[in-house]
Write a protein that holds these residues in place. Structure first.
Motif, mmCIF file in Angstrom:
data_model
loop_
_atom_site.group_PDB
_atom_site.id
_atom_site.type_symbol
_atom_site.label_atom_id
_atom_site.label_comp_id
_atom_site.label_asym_id
_atom_site.label_seq_id
_atom_site.Cartn_x
_atom_site.Cartn_y
_atom_site.Cartn_z
ATOM 1 N N ALA B 204 26.699 54.403 37.517
ATOM 2 C CA ALA B 204 27.925 54.855 36.893
ATOM 3 C C ALA B 204 27.831 55.019 35.167
ATOM 4 C CB ALA B 204 29.118 53.843 37.385
ATOM 5 N N ASP B 205 28.697 55.623 34.651
ATOM 6 C CA ASP B 205 28.576 55.654 33.249
ATOM 7 C C ASP B 205 29.467 54.636 32.470
ATOM 8 O OD1 ASP B 205 31.144 56.812 33.293
ATOM 9 O OD2 ASP B 205 30.739 58.873 32.992
ATOM 10 N N ALA B 206 29.225 54.617 31.371
ATOM 11 C CA ALA B 206 30.055 53.467 30.511
ATOM 12 C C ALA B 206 31.495 53.551 30.580
ATOM 13 C CB ALA B 206 29.388 53.405 29.078
ATOM 14 N N GLN B 207 32.098 54.986 30.815
ATOM 15 C CA GLN B 207 33.424 54.870 30.617
ATOM 16 C C GLN B 207 34.090 54.406 32.258
ATOM 17 O OE1 GLN B 207 34.790 59.238 31.101
ATOM 18 N NE2 GLN B 207 36.402 58.715 29.467
ATOM 19 N N LEU B 212 36.899 50.143 34.993
ATOM 20 C CA LEU B 212 36.596 48.747 35.856
ATOM 21 C C LEU B 212 37.129 47.695 35.277
ATOM 22 C CD1 LEU B 212 35.566 47.307 38.543
ATOM 23 C CD2 LEU B 212 33.411 47.358 37.303
ATOM 24 N N LEU B 213 36.623 47.322 34.002
ATOM 25 C CA LEU B 213 36.873 46.298 33.512
ATOM 26 C C LEU B 213 38.282 46.110 33.033
ATOM 27 C CD1 LEU B 213 33.912 46.009 30.964
ATOM 28 C CD2 LEU B 213 34.700 44.125 32.505
ATOM 29 N N ALA B 214 39.205 47.210 32.770
ATOM 30 C CA ALA B 214 40.608 47.268 32.460
ATOM 31 C C ALA B 214 41.231 46.975 33.934
ATOM 32 C CB ALA B 214 41.031 48.698 31.921
ATOM 33 N N ALA B 219 44.001 42.654 37.033
ATOM 34 C CA ALA B 219 44.067 41.719 38.328
ATOM 35 C C ALA B 219 43.877 40.210 38.203
ATOM 36 C CB ALA B 219 42.915 42.328 39.213
ATOM 37 N N LEU B 220 42.964 39.992 37.159
ATOM 38 C CA LEU B 220 42.599 38.607 36.846
ATOM 39 C C LEU B 220 43.819 37.772 36.136
ATOM 40 C CD1 LEU B 220 38.908 38.805 35.711
ATOM 41 C CD2 LEU B 220 39.712 38.189 37.996
ATOM 42 N N VAL B 221 44.642 38.648 35.459
ATOM 43 C CA VAL B 221 45.926 38.325 34.993
ATOM 44 C C VAL B 221 46.689 37.794 35.951
ATOM 45 C CG1 VAL B 221 47.821 38.538 33.408
ATOM 46 C CG2 VAL B 221 45.467 39.248 32.630
ATOM 47 N N ALA B 222 47.034 38.949 36.843
ATOM 48 C CA ALA B 222 47.796 38.816 38.033
ATOM 49 C C ALA B 222 47.584 37.407 38.959
ATOM 50 C CB ALA B 222 47.763 40.012 38.768
ATOM 51 N N VAL B 223 46.273 37.225 39.165
ATOM 52 C CA VAL B 223 45.854 36.076 39.763
ATOM 53 C C VAL B 223 45.770 34.791 39.326
ATOM 54 C CG1 VAL B 223 44.752 37.673 41.837
ATOM 55 C CG2 VAL B 223 43.372 36.426 39.867
ATOM 56 N N GLY B 224 45.968 34.798 38.064
ATOM 57 C CA GLY B 224 46.173 33.715 37.044
ATOM 58 C C GLY B 224 44.895 33.082 36.560
ATOM 59 N N PHE B 225 43.585 34.037 37.052
ATOM 60 C CA PHE B 225 42.685 33.417 36.495
ATOM 61 C C PHE B 225 42.215 33.503 34.962
ATOM 62 C CE2 PHE B 225 37.697 33.859 35.667
ATOM 63 C CZ PHE B 225 37.586 32.330 36.360
ATOM 64 N N LEU B 226 42.762 34.749 34.424
ATOM 65 C CA LEU B 226 42.796 34.969 33.077
ATOM 66 C C LEU B 226 44.075 34.574 32.284
ATOM 67 C CD1 LEU B 226 41.629 36.494 30.638
ATOM 68 C CD2 LEU B 226 42.011 38.572 31.251
ATOM 69 N N ASP B 227 43.956 33.783 31.182
ATOM 70 C CA ASP B 227 45.353 34.024 30.311
ATOM 71 C C ASP B 227 45.075 34.657 29.138
ATOM 72 O OD1 ASP B 227 47.411 32.835 29.075
ATOM 73 O OD2 ASP B 227 46.592 30.520 28.605
ATOM 74 N N PRO B 228 46.254 35.370 28.912
ATOM 75 C CA PRO B 228 46.121 36.487 28.118
ATOM 76 C C PRO B 228 46.202 35.848 26.450
ATOM 77 C CG PRO B 228 47.623 37.272 29.589
ATOM 78 C CD PRO B 228 47.357 35.806 29.954
ATOM 79 N N ILE B 254 33.878 50.225 44.724
ATOM 80 C CA ILE B 254 34.209 48.707 45.869
ATOM 81 C C ILE B 254 34.637 47.723 44.738
ATOM 82 C CG2 ILE B 254 32.765 46.732 46.604
ATOM 83 C CD1 ILE B 254 30.523 48.817 47.552
ATOM 84 N N LEU B 255 34.531 47.664 43.727
ATOM 85 C CA LEU B 255 34.678 46.596 42.706
ATOM 86 C C LEU B 255 36.136 46.917 42.050
ATOM 87 C CD1 LEU B 255 31.713 45.804 40.304
ATOM 88 C CD2 LEU B 255 32.661 44.182 41.798
ATOM 89 N N ARG B 256 36.745 48.151 42.064
ATOM 90 C CA ARG B 256 38.054 48.363 41.860
ATOM 91 C C ARG B 256 38.742 48.192 42.929
ATOM 92 N NH1 ARG B 256 38.639 53.057 37.044
ATOM 93 N NH2 ARG B 256 40.890 52.275 37.440
ATOM 94 N N GLY B 257 38.207 48.435 44.180
ATOM 95 C CA GLY B 257 38.920 48.041 45.382
ATOM 96 C C GLY B 257 39.330 46.572 45.700
ATOM 97 N N VAL B 258 38.418 45.602 44.879
ATOM 98 C CA VAL B 258 38.764 44.412 44.878
ATOM 99 C C VAL B 258 39.955 44.103 44.055
ATOM 100 C CG1 VAL B 258 37.838 42.102 44.131
ATOM 101 C CG2 VAL B 258 36.240 43.771 45.445
#
Lengths: 271, 271
Positions: B204-207, B212-214, B219-228, B254-258
């Motif tokens: 996959a390219d860097a874009q 994916l990271l965005a 998602a990580l904010v939504a599940v409460g793992f990442l505190d903005p 796959i990772l975007r599906g997660v």
């Protein structure tokens, strides 16, 4: 750097002994067996006979029930398999992959990450006791009959495939271990050749070869092999022969002795 | 190019079978035995068992009484020995010597001398039927117990010494043949790796990684793992992890599906 050889579900005790010998001859000593067919394989007569002096490796080898138990302290795992697996790691040639792996693991960048090549047996040790996290590399070998299972190959970072004849790829287990151990040792910098007892002889210079040819020309005329009236390029031919042979000073001395003997013989014959 | 393996005064029938297998797996088939201990060694059960499918090499192998008889058609002879001999040929590492030898014998200059690499089994054939003088290379291996005799080493152009551990150089005969056959095959150009059934996945390219990271950040904010309010460099760390993993387009999928599943779960939980 820690280097481990892991045999999975090996059937033949003789192969285990031959593997120990193949490892030791390349300076490796960490052998782990996962579910071997014989629980007492490390003590079997055939294993000891074929280890042939590498029985210390058999004495130190571990037997475990799962691949997980065999992989402690290992950060890079190489499968060995003839057939690439879908969804498995990339299939690579041992020489190229191991050279790249050694360069990466022994690089200053790896050292700055706090990893270190810590096994003194490997010769390439770069100890850094303060921040030392040992790097471990493991090579996995499947059973003689079925090779490696997909689930074990999936665990690996690379799948080493030893390039073999298209119509006959039947490498013996110990032969495969020997080749991988050799390639990894070469990638780590190799061992030195045995030192020769004799000093390296000095190649004679072109002037010495020219002197030899002049001496031989005289002698060959004397014994009647060279006719100065019809030389048939004999001397240029001998010149090329001696150039290719790259004689040492001692060999020039021997060859001039031959010319001298020819000349003396003809002088005596004329008396 | 003709390549011959010559075993001198070999004692163990099993080794002869293992040697045949080691040769065949590297695509060589010309085996000659000089004064083996057993006159019927090529038919012995142990030899056939260990040849394991290379019994055609045993069937074609020759048994002779002198090294001279074994060297017909051979122009370059390599001894294999651990110990350098005074007055013998130079002791060299197999990899360097065989690479140089192959380059020389396969060069256009060799062809212009009227020599040719004529054995089609070697893959590197450059037939020139008009002026073909076949080049022959032979590798000599001494007995299991005593190695090579001085007088046999003196016949050779080079003495190959496989670099082994300083304190344990006990290479099995078939293991030595396997390493030399492998090195010579590599020097001749090698064999291809087996083709993978699956098409090579596209990285996959860097874009795509940024996308994916965005998605994961959300998602990580939504599940409460990442505190903005206190992100603790979590996203740069994940970015580095994904960069090192070099994901394919399918893996990004796959990772975007997660991430999507995490977001859906939190939406349902809030209802």
């Amino acid at each position: 750097m820690r280097t481990r050889f892991i045999l999975i579900e090996t059937s033949h005790a003789g192969n285990v002994g031959s593997v120990a010998r193949a490892m030791k001859v390349m300076g490796f000593d960490d052998l782990v067996l996962v579910r071997p067919r014989w629980a007492d394989v490390l003590q079997r007569e055939e294993a000891l006979a074929l280890a042939s002096g590498a029985d210390d490796l058999l004495a130190r080898a571990r037997i475990v029930q799962t691949l997980d138990e065999a992989l402690d302290g290992v950060s890079h795992v190489c499968a060995t398999a003839m057939t690439p697996r879908d969804f498995g790691p990339p299939t690579v040639a041992p020489r190229a992959h191991l050279a790249e792996l050694a360069a990466r693991l022994l690089s200053p960048a790896a050292a700055s990450l706090g990893v270190t090549a810590a096994d003194p047996a490997d010769g390439a040790a770069q100890p850094d006791p303060a921040s030392a996290v040992p790097i471990g590399v493991a090579f996995l070998f499947g059973s003689e009959r079925y090779g490696m299972k997909n689930e074990d190959v999936y665990r690996c970072h690379a799948c080493l495939s030893i390039p073999t004849a298209p119509d006959y790829g039947s490498l013996n287990l110990a032969a495969a271990v020997q080749l991988i151990a050799y390639e990894w040792r070469q990638a780590l910098g190799g061992f030195a050749l045995p030192a020769s007892g004799a000093p390296q002889p000095r190649a004679a210079d072109a002037q010495a070869v020219a002197g030899l040819l002049a001496h031989w020309e005289q002698a060959l005329v004397a014994v009647g092999f060279l006719d100065p009236a019809a030389p048939r390029k004999l001397m240029p031919r001998l010149n090329q022969l001696f150039n290719r042979a790259e004689p040492t000073e001692e060999e020039i001395h021997i060859l001039r002795g031959v010319a001298r003997a020819m000349l003396q013989t003809t002088t005596q014959a004329r008396r």
